[in-house]
Design a protein around this motif. Structure first.
Motif, short mmCIF file in Angstrom:
data_model
loop_
_atom_site.label_atom_id
_atom_site.label_comp_id
_atom_site.label_asym_id
_atom_site.label_seq_id
_atom_site.Cartn_x
_atom_site.Cartn_y
_atom_site.Cartn_z
N LEU A 109 0.82 -1.22 0.00
CA LEU A 109 0.00 0.00 0.00
C LEU A 109 0.85 1.27 0.00
O LEU A 109 0.56 2.21 -0.75
N ALA A 110 1.87 1.32 0.84
CA ALA A 110 2.70 2.53 0.89
C ALA A 110 3.34 2.79 -0.47
O ALA A 110 3.39 3.93 -0.94
N GLU A 111 3.81 1.73 -1.11
CA GLU A 111 4.43 1.91 -2.43
C GLU A 111 3.40 2.37 -3.46
O GLU A 111 3.68 3.27 -4.26
N ALA A 112 2.21 1.79 -3.43
CA ALA A 112 1.15 2.21 -4.37
C ALA A 112 0.76 3.67 -4.12
O ALA A 112 0.56 4.43 -5.07
N PRO A 135 12.38 6.24 9.74
CA PRO A 135 13.21 5.05 9.50
C PRO A 135 12.43 3.90 8.84
O PRO A 135 12.96 3.22 7.96
N MET A 136 11.18 3.70 9.22
CA MET A 136 10.38 2.63 8.66
C MET A 136 10.19 2.78 7.15
O MET A 136 10.12 1.79 6.42
N GLY A 137 10.12 4.01 6.66
CA GLY A 137 9.88 4.25 5.24
C GLY A 137 11.12 4.32 4.38
O GLY A 137 11.02 4.33 3.15
N ARG A 138 12.31 4.39 4.99
CA ARG A 138 13.54 4.58 4.22
C ARG A 138 13.76 3.56 3.11
O ARG A 138 14.11 3.94 1.99
N PRO A 139 13.55 2.26 3.35
CA PRO A 139 13.77 1.31 2.24
C PRO A 139 12.89 1.60 1.03
O PRO A 139 13.36 1.51 -0.11
N LEU A 140 11.65 1.97 1.25
CA LEU A 140 10.75 2.31 0.14
C LEU A 140 11.26 3.54 -0.59
O LEU A 140 11.35 3.54 -1.82
N GLY A 145 14.15 6.03 -5.44
CA GLY A 145 15.18 6.94 -5.95
C GLY A 145 15.43 8.18 -5.12
O GLY A 145 16.20 9.05 -5.53
N PHE A 146 14.80 8.32 -3.95
CA PHE A 146 15.07 9.46 -3.09
C PHE A 146 16.47 9.35 -2.53
O PHE A 146 16.94 8.25 -2.23
#
Length: 162
Positions: A109-112, A135-140, A145-146
């Motif tokens: 969902l976060a990626e979509a 930190p939880m979102g960093r891999p996404l 490309g961020f």
């Protein structure tokens, strides 16, 4: 917008302001930035602001729903910027309020939602977009490309006028 099985993705309306504000509150609790009580105290203020900002387009919200209940979201705000020779754009975007309820995480969902926000960024012709990463979102964000900014932000908080 990319589909995630069982979920509906859509744009937020002013009627969604309470749900967006509650998600924002939970996001700050999840990051240990606010206590649950402090976050809950902010919700009415955020709800009022979001109603107007969603209506005016100042804030663009994208939501994920499960069986009619909002379970995730992401937002975009656009700000003026001074153009440069390297980037003549006069606006930049800032992504905020990226959040998915804990029971609905690890399903894409976060990626979509991020892809939907980036579609909005591209549709507006913006060349620059920023976000503050938990930190939880960093891999996404890394996958999308961020990169770390070369210009760290400094902040000064002034007392209100007397």
């Amino acid at each position: 917008m990319r589909e995630v099985e069982g979920y509906a993705l859509r744009r937020a309306t002013p009627a969604d302001a309470p749900a967006v504000a509650r998600q924002r509150a939970q996001m700050f609790v999840d990051m240990d930035t606010l206590t649950p009580e402090a976050a809950a105290a902010e919700v009415p203020l955020w709800t009022d602001w979001l109603r107007g900002a969603l209506a005016s387009g100042e804030y663009v919200g994208l939501l994920a729903e499960w069986e009619g209940t909002v379970v995730g979201g992401a937002g975009l705000m656009v700000f003026p910027r001074i153009p440069t020779l390297a980037d003549p754009a006069t606006q930049k975007g800032h992504i905020l309020n990226v959040s998915v309820d804990p029971a609905h995480r690890r399903r894409g969902l976060a990626e979509a939602l991020m892809e939907a926000v980036l579609e909005e960024v591209r549709a507006r012709g913006l060349r620059q977009v920023t976000l503050n990463a938990a930190p939880m979102g960093r891999p996404l964000y890394d996958r999308l490309g961020f990169v770390e900014s070369t210009h760290p932000e400094l902040r000064l908080t002034l007392e209100p006028p007397a």
